[in-house]
Design an enzyme around this catalytic site. Sequence first.
Site, PDB file in Angstrom:
ATOM      1  N   ASN A   9      15.740  12.916   1.099  1.00 23.92           N
ATOM      2  CA  ASN A   9      14.492  13.573   1.165  1.00 23.92           C
ATOM      3  C   ASN A   9      14.184  13.387   2.666  1.00 23.92           C
ATOM      4  O   ASN A   9      13.816  12.582   3.296  1.00 23.92           O
ATOM      5  CB  ASN A   9      13.389  12.805   0.284  1.00 23.92           C
ATOM      6  CG  ASN A   9      11.805  13.257   0.613  1.00 23.92           C
ATOM      7  OD1 ASN A   9      11.795  14.181   1.343  1.00 23.92           O
ATOM      8  ND2 ASN A   9      10.980  12.503   0.114  1.00 23.92           N
ATOM      9  N   LYS A  11      11.572  14.714   4.161  1.00 25.13           N
ATOM     10  CA  LYS A  11      10.071  14.531   4.324  1.00 25.13           C
ATOM     11  C   LYS A  11       9.878  15.899   5.576  1.00 25.13           C
ATOM     12  O   LYS A  11      10.376  16.864   5.766  1.00 25.13           O
ATOM     13  CB  LYS A  11       9.730  13.262   4.927  1.00 25.13           C
ATOM     14  CG  LYS A  11      10.306  12.300   3.926  1.00 25.13           C
ATOM     15  CD  LYS A  11       9.745  10.814   3.822  1.00 25.13           C
ATOM     16  CE  LYS A  11      10.196   9.965   3.004  1.00 25.13           C
ATOM     17  NZ  LYS A  11       9.887   8.638   2.960  1.00 25.13           N
ATOM     18  N   HIS A  95       5.693  12.595  -5.074  1.00 24.26           N
ATOM     19  CA  HIS A  95       6.180  11.553  -4.181  1.00 24.26           C
ATOM     20  C   HIS A  95       5.044  10.553  -3.635  1.00 24.26           C
ATOM     21  O   HIS A  95       3.845  11.181  -3.479  1.00 24.26           O
ATOM     22  CB  HIS A  95       6.863  12.071  -3.006  1.00 24.26           C
ATOM     23  CG  HIS A  95       7.206  11.286  -2.132  1.00 24.26           C
ATOM     24  ND1 HIS A  95       6.714  10.385  -1.065  1.00 24.26           N
ATOM     25  CD2 HIS A  95       8.749  10.886  -1.723  1.00 24.26           C
ATOM     26  CE1 HIS A  95       7.513   9.763  -0.479  1.00 24.26           C
ATOM     27  NE2 HIS A  95       8.862   9.775  -0.885  1.00 24.26           N
ATOM     28  N   GLU A  97       3.790   9.896  -0.914  1.00 25.35           N
ATOM     29  CA  GLU A  97       3.225  10.267   0.262  1.00 25.35           C
ATOM     30  C   GLU A  97       2.281  11.586  -0.479  1.00 25.35           C
ATOM     31  O   GLU A  97       1.166  11.499   0.321  1.00 25.35           O
ATOM     32  CB  GLU A  97       4.245  10.722   1.235  1.00 25.35           C
ATOM     33  CG  GLU A  97       4.719   9.532   1.943  1.00 25.35           C
ATOM     34  CD  GLU A  97       6.332   9.519   2.386  1.00 25.35           C
ATOM     35  OE1 GLU A  97       6.867  10.981   2.370  1.00 25.35           O
ATOM     36  OE2 GLU A  97       6.904   8.587   2.646  1.00 25.35           O
ATOM     37  N   GLU A 167      10.270   4.449  -6.357  1.00 23.91           N
ATOM     38  CA  GLU A 167      10.218   4.316  -5.283  1.00 23.91           C
ATOM     39  C   GLU A 167       9.165   3.373  -4.964  1.00 23.91           C
ATOM     40  O   GLU A 167       7.807   3.644  -4.825  1.00 23.91           O
ATOM     41  CB  GLU A 167       9.880   5.607  -4.342  1.00 23.91           C
ATOM     42  CG  GLU A 167      10.866   6.570  -4.459  1.00 23.91           C
ATOM     43  CD  GLU A 167      11.156   7.386  -3.382  1.00 23.91           C
ATOM     44  OE1 GLU A 167      11.987   7.412  -2.673  1.00 23.91           O
ATOM     45  OE2 GLU A 167      10.111   8.377  -3.427  1.00 23.91           O
ATOM     46  N   GLY A 173      10.016   3.574   4.025  1.00 22.13           N
ATOM     47  CA  GLY A 173      10.119   3.549   5.411  1.00 22.13           C
ATOM     48  C   GLY A 173       9.700   2.533   6.277  1.00 22.13           C
ATOM     49  O   GLY A 173       9.478   2.214   7.091  1.00 22.13           O
ATOM     50  N   SER A 213      13.864   2.623   1.742  1.00 21.16           N
ATOM     51  CA  SER A 213      14.819   1.710   2.778  1.00 21.16           C
ATOM     52  C   SER A 213      16.143   1.498   2.270  1.00 21.16           C
ATOM     53  O   SER A 213      16.719   0.511   2.463  1.00 21.16           O
ATOM     54  CB  SER A 213      14.006   0.544   3.001  1.00 21.16           C
ATOM     55  OG  SER A 213      12.880   0.783   3.826  1.00 21.16           O
ATOM     56  N   GLY A 234      15.296   8.413   2.526  1.00 19.95           N
ATOM     57  CA  GLY A 234      14.605   8.927   3.435  1.00 19.95           C
ATOM     58  C   GLY A 234      15.214   9.021   4.706  1.00 19.95           C
ATOM     59  O   GLY A 234      16.166   9.758   4.892  1.00 19.95           O
ATOM     60  N   GLY A 235      14.902   7.945   5.707  1.00 18.31           N
ATOM     61  CA  GLY A 235      15.494   7.935   6.895  1.00 18.31           C
ATOM     62  C   GLY A 235      16.883   7.785   6.964  1.00 18.31           C
ATOM     63  O   GLY A 235      17.416   8.949   7.896  1.00 18.31           O
TER      64      GLY A 235
HETATM   65  P1  13P Z   1      13.040   5.668   3.034  1.00 18.82           P
HETATM   66  O1  13P Z   1      14.430   5.788   2.792  1.00 18.82           O
HETATM   67  O2  13P Z   1      12.657   6.118   4.738  1.00 18.82           O
HETATM   68  O3  13P Z   1      12.307   4.218   2.921  1.00 18.82           O
HETATM   69  O4  13P Z   1      12.034   6.744   2.217  1.00 18.82           O
HETATM   70  C1  13P Z   1      12.334   6.739   0.991  1.00 18.82           C
HETATM   71  C2  13P Z   1      11.433   7.817   0.524  1.00 18.82           C
HETATM   72  O5  13P Z   1      10.288   7.918   0.375  1.00 18.82           O
HETATM   73  C3  13P Z   1      12.527   8.837  -0.219  1.00 18.82           C
HETATM   74  O6  13P Z   1      11.628   9.791  -0.979  1.00 18.82           O
END
Ligand code: 13P
Length: 255
Positions: A9, A11, A95, A97, A167, A173, A213, A234-235
């Site tokens: 993802n 983002k 999600h 967020e 999640e 993050g 993470s 994510g990252g």
């Molecule tokens: P991170 O892997 O950056 O923690 O993000 C996870 C996420 O929100 C994937 O949708």
Amino acid sequence: MRKLLIAGNWKMNQTASQTEAFCLEFKAKGLQGHKVDILLSPSFTSIPAMISILGDTPVHVAAQDMCYEDRGAYTAAVSAEMLVDAKCSHVLLGHSERRQYFHESDEGVNLKTKQALKYGLTPIICIGETKEQRESNIMEEVIKTQLLGALADLSNEEILKTVIAYEPVWAIGTGLTATPEQAQEVHRFIRTLLEERTDMETADQLQILYGGSAKPTNADALLSENDIDGLLIGGASLKVNDFFQMIEAGDKLNS
Ligand code: 13P
């Protein structure tokens, strides 16, 4: 045996030209013949660039959200039909967020889930508790409400066409990962809820992804857990080498 899904993802990261550069480098690493399913979810504006490079590979492309209506006066919204036309196969819904910053509700996620299924898109429904909710022991209640809310009115066959992503908000993050045991415990709980909501056969087949993470150093341990069927990253999915290493970790376990 459930197939693992390694999903990124992105983002609100990567312009179309940055997406092109990533995809060329990623493709050069070899995308055919993997044992796991692979998916990337870029911004709407980067979907065409991604499809132009990865469209002839097995990589699935997902949008990060969509509208619950077919079409019309909904400024800035993107419809399921538009995503299908852009060659997306999946869509992330709910999600944390989106819930936190854009007031996404369980009812909204439910409407969007129905809309995605109506257009043949696979919804990846994201659920998870905050740190405060975990600490005040209402985690299970929160997860149950989010899960059953998203799946309201759906038949077992429709539920089978969804993917669930757990999640924990406190792990997103932050560098704080749920331990594989902590994640497994919640995944097991989610599968039990799914079994109660549908039946054992359906619940057994449903993919439940972990996100928060996830990175090359913990991918193997997380994916080794019985009820963890993939990762929503994510990252680490923004780095070709890291993302590829996580695909390879999944390949080893799925072989
Ligand atoms: P991170 O892997 O950056 O923690 O993000 C996870 C996420 O929100 C994937 O949708």
